[in-house]
Enzyme design. Sequence first.
Site, PDB file in Angstrom:
ATOM      1  N   ARG A 115       0.922  -1.245   0.030  1.00 53.46           N
ATOM      2  CA  ARG A 115       0.016   0.123  -0.142  1.00 53.46           C
ATOM      3  C   ARG A 115       0.847   1.183   0.022  1.00 53.46           C
ATOM      4  NH1 ARG A 115      -5.233   1.466   3.556  1.00 53.46           N
ATOM      5  NH2 ARG A 115      -6.091  -0.018   2.165  1.00 53.46           N
ATOM      6  N   HIS A 142      -7.397   0.420  -6.254  1.00 51.60           N
ATOM      7  CA  HIS A 142      -7.798  -0.186  -5.284  1.00 51.60           C
ATOM      8  C   HIS A 142      -8.324  -1.562  -5.823  1.00 51.60           C
ATOM      9  CE1 HIS A 142      -7.714  -1.212  -1.262  1.00 51.60           C
ATOM     10  NE2 HIS A 142      -8.811  -0.372  -0.896  1.00 51.60           N
ATOM     11  N   GLN A 145     -10.085  -4.066  -3.387  1.00 51.71           N
ATOM     12  CA  GLN A 145     -11.387  -3.650  -2.948  1.00 51.71           C
ATOM     13  C   GLN A 145     -12.497  -3.705  -3.768  1.00 51.71           C
ATOM     14  OE1 GLN A 145     -12.187  -1.668   0.030  1.00 51.71           O
ATOM     15  NE2 GLN A 145     -14.169  -2.251  -0.658  1.00 51.71           N
ATOM     16  N   ASP A 237     -17.288   7.181  -1.693  1.00 50.72           N
ATOM     17  CA  ASP A 237     -16.231   7.046  -1.191  1.00 50.72           C
ATOM     18  C   ASP A 237     -15.655   8.393  -0.462  1.00 50.72           C
ATOM     19  OD1 ASP A 237     -13.604   6.223   0.068  1.00 50.72           O
ATOM     20  OD2 ASP A 237     -12.472   6.213  -1.635  1.00 50.72           O
ATOM     21  N   CYS A 277     -16.288   1.723   0.624  1.00 47.18           N
ATOM     22  CA  CYS A 277     -14.883   0.978   0.627  1.00 47.18           C
ATOM     23  C   CYS A 277     -14.754   1.044   2.195  1.00 47.18           C
ATOM     24  CB  CYS A 277     -14.201   1.216   0.042  1.00 47.18           C
ATOM     25  SG  CYS A 277     -13.510   3.044   0.088  1.00 47.18           S
ATOM     26  N   ARG A 305     -13.316  -8.635   1.655  1.00 45.50           N
ATOM     27  CA  ARG A 305     -11.925  -8.300   1.557  1.00 45.50           C
ATOM     28  C   ARG A 305     -11.015  -9.618   1.967  1.00 45.50           C
ATOM     29  NH1 ARG A 305      -9.918  -3.158   1.556  1.00 45.50           N
ATOM     30  NH2 ARG A 305      -8.052  -4.276   0.801  1.00 45.50           N
TER      31      ARG A 305
HETATM   32  N1   CP Z   1     -11.157  -0.148   2.354  1.00 41.59           N
HETATM   33  C1   CP Z   1     -10.034  -0.029   2.908  1.00 41.59           C
HETATM   34  O1   CP Z   1      -8.916  -0.440   2.064  1.00 41.59           O
HETATM   35  O2   CP Z   1      -9.738   0.156   4.221  1.00 41.59           O
HETATM   36  P1   CP Z   1      -8.453   0.238   4.929  1.00 41.59           P
HETATM   37  O3   CP Z   1      -7.782   1.623   4.369  1.00 41.59           O
HETATM   38  O4   CP Z   1      -8.908   0.345   6.485  1.00 41.59           O
HETATM   39  O5   CP Z   1      -7.276  -0.879   4.557  1.00 41.59           O
HETATM   40  N1  NVA Z   2     -10.024   6.596  -1.729  1.00 41.13           N
HETATM   41  C1  NVA Z   2      -9.486   6.173  -0.290  1.00 41.13           C
HETATM   42  C2  NVA Z   2      -9.951   4.742  -0.218  1.00 41.13           C
HETATM   43  C3  NVA Z   2      -9.313   4.232   1.278  1.00 41.13           C
HETATM   44  C4  NVA Z   2      -9.635   2.747   1.426  1.00 41.13           C
HETATM   45  C5  NVA Z   2      -8.120   6.711  -0.061  1.00 41.13           C
HETATM   46  O1  NVA Z   2      -7.388   6.225  -0.981  1.00 41.13           O
HETATM   47  O2  NVA Z   2      -7.976   7.224   1.069  1.00 41.13           O
END
Ligand code: CP
Ligand code: NVA
Length: 319
Positions: A115, A142, A145, A237, A277, A305
């Site tokens: 990530r 993502h 997700q 989101d 998400c 997930r």
């Molecule tokens: N939806 C998601 O990726 O959650 P986190 O940021 O908590 O991992």
């Molecule tokens: N769009 C959000 C998703 C979090 C899971 C971000 O990137 O922070």
Amino acid sequence: MKKKTAPPPAGKGLRGRDFISIDDCSTKEITALLRLGAAMKANPKKYRRALDGKMMALIFEKPSLRTRTTFTVGMSQLGGDSILLTPADISLGKRESVYDVAKNLERMVDGIMIRTFAHAICTSMALNARIPVINGLTDHEHPCQAMADFLTIRECRKNLRALKLAYVGDGNNVAHSLMLIAAKLGATLFLGTPAAHKPDPAVMERAGALARDEGGAIHWSEDPAAAVRGADVVYTDTWASMGQEDEAEARRAVFTPYRVNRALFGLAKKDALFMHCLPAHRGEEVTDEVIDSPNSVVFVQAENRLHVQKAIMFELLRD
Ligand code: CP
Ligand code: NVA
């Protein structure tokens, strides 16, 4: 070096490949992963030795609840293990280059989940590591997700090709992966975003072309009501993603008309699903009355997930 910029010909399976974008997989491969995720959810015991002795490195340059927990628990449920690497441990690109981290980890573990911020960091890790690399969120996509989202939709609706999905809010990483998976599975997706926060035009174009091939469509409008009217699924989101915290205040003003409240959600079908998400910013992109309504499946998405990522890790890391 093994690599690996385009997926190998269909039929070779996912073993040894990366999962960086939804576009790394064909419609057939996505469908098979969703089916395996559902099977793993229904009968987790059957898969408890599936990745016996395998090790995943989990690199996090941004915070996480769901991604960290589901990858850690998922690997353990498959008989494998994982090691968490945070900026305090490896300081990716500062203490050591992405290339050097990749060349170390490929000798120590069987797969990497990362990530990070720039998508190029994730693709560079994948290009340089001779082991599978999974995108656990970048600024651009993502994909895990989106897989969990469609596992969730698949549990609630029989015919994905007949679906009308609406995504309202920011044309961000989550929107990009959702567009690509909706297109690959032949669904129709209506995006409602401010003009200044449209999805990446390259993703719009690619998703549009994929959708046409599969009998679906991708539409964009600045009007959230036009996107939501008659929808089977309404997705939103956060208005300010991780890394955009400084813009949060300015974004609040632009995005307020895109808040999914009872009035906006009421334009969708009566039995429409509400999806997010998470993490949700209650009172901003969604109100409590919508996220806590019986139509909301946000916690099912979060659980899924786990199941779908187990399927992805299994197919990539299996012997
Ligand atoms: N939806 C998601 O990726 O959650 P986190 O940021 O908590 O991992
Ligand atoms: N769009 C959000 C998703 C979090 C899971 C971000 O990137 O922070």
